[in-house]
Design an enzyme around this catalytic site. Structure first.
Site, PDB file in Angstrom:
ATOM      1  N   LEU A 195       0.860  -1.230   0.090  1.00 30.86           N
ATOM      2  CA  LEU A 195      -0.002   0.039   0.047  1.00 30.86           C
ATOM      3  C   LEU A 195       0.704   1.214   0.095  1.00 30.86           C
ATOM      4  CD1 LEU A 195      -2.473  -1.257   2.609  1.00 30.86           C
ATOM      5  CD2 LEU A 195      -2.852  -0.927   0.232  1.00 30.86           C
ATOM      6  N   CYS A 196       0.581   2.307  -0.886  1.00 32.09           N
ATOM      7  CA  CYS A 196       1.741   3.467  -1.086  1.00 32.09           C
ATOM      8  C   CYS A 196       0.840   4.585  -1.251  1.00 32.09           C
ATOM      9  CB  CYS A 196       2.515   3.078  -1.925  1.00 32.09           C
ATOM     10  SG  CYS A 196       3.143   1.285  -2.295  1.00 32.09           S
TER      11      CYS A 196
END
Ligand SMILES: *[C@@H]1O[C@H](CO)[C@@H](O)[C@H](O)[C@H]1NC(C)=O
Ligand SMILES: *[C@@H]1O[C@H](CO)[C@@H](O)[C@H](O)[C@H]1NC(C)=O
Ligand SMILES: *[C@@H]1O[C@H](CO)[C@@H](O)[C@H](O)[C@H]1NC(C)=O
Ligand SMILES: *[C@@H]1O[C@H](CO)[C@@H](O)[C@H](O)[C@H]1NC(C)=O
Length: 387
Positions: free
Chosen positions: A131-132
């Site tokens: 997740l970024c």
């Protein structure tokens, strides 16, 4: 920690999931958040070029793998078959990858004493679920700045005592910067994990920079890997190796965008690329076969681009909306405040910063400036949200 404490902590967390920060006082980063840089000399044989790094980090790589295997077997027993595939089938991947990657992986296995199947597992699990937040902005003089947070380790084990994600904690000490050199000169640089040969964050100084965010899709990474392992379709690239191929071959922003818009992939993803001239910024939303959406900078009204892990043209899920707070924060800071300081402050604000965040990278392709810092969200004034 007992049940009452956990309950109190959860109650304290809930309002923060919907509370946005837009901090202004996180710069300069604390010195203990610096990360080390190593050189990969592309003039040395692929089998040997990772020896120095792997020798230094082999016990931490071993620890990450042992932890992940035990976690899967104990917590998600239905996925134990993945461990079997890892031991029986994954090592075969090395001989099917284009060079130099197969030789590099074999060299890492040899230097670490860790089986080839496990090294390949370590190299492909970032493909599937990180997740970024990635951001590209253009300042009032037309310079492009590119920043990212890398968040990883969701659902892979919670440390109740420290209230943090166990794998995330184990990965922070593995973060390194790599100067890839040829004839003694830097060809490109990446921010990586020791023993990981692909690229998630990279820059070709004076030319462009690139970040990768995971995109979730039913036709996702597991299917592509199965197709590869069973030789149903090998005319597709691993998303992180496609970036390394692009960093190796592309000489300018347009070539980088062209390459990553078209190449068939094992997994869907978002490629975020920044260049050196005004309007050179793009989010390429990729399915495995093609680009499904391309969003670019545009000097008049689109001076920034922000991508998390959900399609940017759709409504974001309420439970993990990092896009809306990031937009609010960047609008508050304003175009005149486009610099490493304001971008670092934004990426150090919740929920862009959360318990999964491992590092923040800031890049300016035109000058080749590259700065990365380890991030670790501590429960101080307000508790950190878990993702
Ligand atoms: C990597 O490249 C940067 C930028 O040129 C340089 O400052 C740094 O010293 C290099 N690091 C190593 C270990 O060579
Ligand atoms: C949790 O905190 C304790 C005490 O600070 C430390 O010894 C331990 O290594 C931490 N655990 C993890 C998984 O980081
Ligand atoms: C493999 O992909 C390339 C690039 O998209 C394409 O040109 C080529 O025709 C494909 N080959 C096969 C056998 O599908
Ligand atoms: C931003 O900077 C430009 C030129 O330096 C200036 O003309 C403009 O008024 C500034 N805008 C704001 C909102 O400060």
């Amino acid at each position: 920690m007992n049940t009452i404490q956990i309950t109190i902590w959860i109650i304290l967390i809930i309002p923060n999931i919907f509370a946005y920060q837009c901090l202004t006082d996180q710069w300069p980063p604390k010195s203990k958040s610096n990360i080390p840089t190593y050189v990969i000399d592309l003039d040395t044989p692929p089998f040997q070029r990772w020896n120095q790094i792997v020798t230094l980090y082999k016990s931490q790589i071993r620890d990450v793998l042992d932890y992940t295997k035990h976690f899967i077997v104990n917590t998600w027993p239905v996925f134990t078959f993945l461990i079997d595939i890892m031991h029986t089938k994954l090592s075969l991947i090395a001989d099917t990858l284009p060079e130099p990657y197969g030789q590099e992986l074999k060299g890492i296995s040899q230097a670490s004493g860790i089986s080839l199947g496990e090294i390949i597992f370590y190299n492909i699990f970032y493909e599937i679920s990180s997740l970024c937040t990635s951001i590209v902005t253009q300042d009032q003089n037309g310079y492009i700045i590119h920043g990212r947070n890398l968040d990883f380790g969701l659902l892979l084990g919670w440390d109740k005592v420290n209230k943090s994600w166990i794998l995330t904690n184990k990965l922070r000490p593995l973060v390194i910067a790599i100067n890839y050199t040829k004839n003694g000169e830097i060809r490109f640089q990446t921010i990586s994990f020791a023993g990981f040969i692909g690229a998630i964050t990279g820059i070709k100084p004076g030319r462009f920079s690139i970040t990768l965010n995971t995109r979730f899709d039913l036709n996702g990474g597991y299917i592509g890997i199965i197709e590869w392992v069973y030789n149903i379709n090998r005319n597709q690239s691993f998303v992180t190796l496609a970036i390394r191929d692009m960093l190796t071959g592309a000489e300018n922003y347009d070539e980088a965008v062209e390459y990553l818009s078209k190449i068939p992939l094992l997994a869907p993803c978002y490629y975020i690329i920044a260049g050196i001239k005004p309007e050179q910024g793009v989010i390429i939303s990729r399915s495995r076969q093609t680009s499904v959406n391309i969003k670019t900078l545009n000097t008049n009204n689109q001076w920034y681009l922000i991508q998390t892990n959900y399609d940017n043209w759709r409504k974001q899920p309420a439970i993990d909306d990092r896009l809306t707070p990031a937009i609010q924060c960047i609008e508050t800071k304003g175009k005149n405040n486009t610099n490493f300081e304001s971008l670092f402050n934004l990426l150090s604000s919740q929920p862009m910063l959360n318990k999964l965040t491992i590092y923040t990278t800031l890049m300016k392709p035109s000058t080749g400036q590259l700065e990365s810092y380890i991030q670790d969200c501590h429960d101080e004034d307000i508790p950190c949200i878990p993702w």
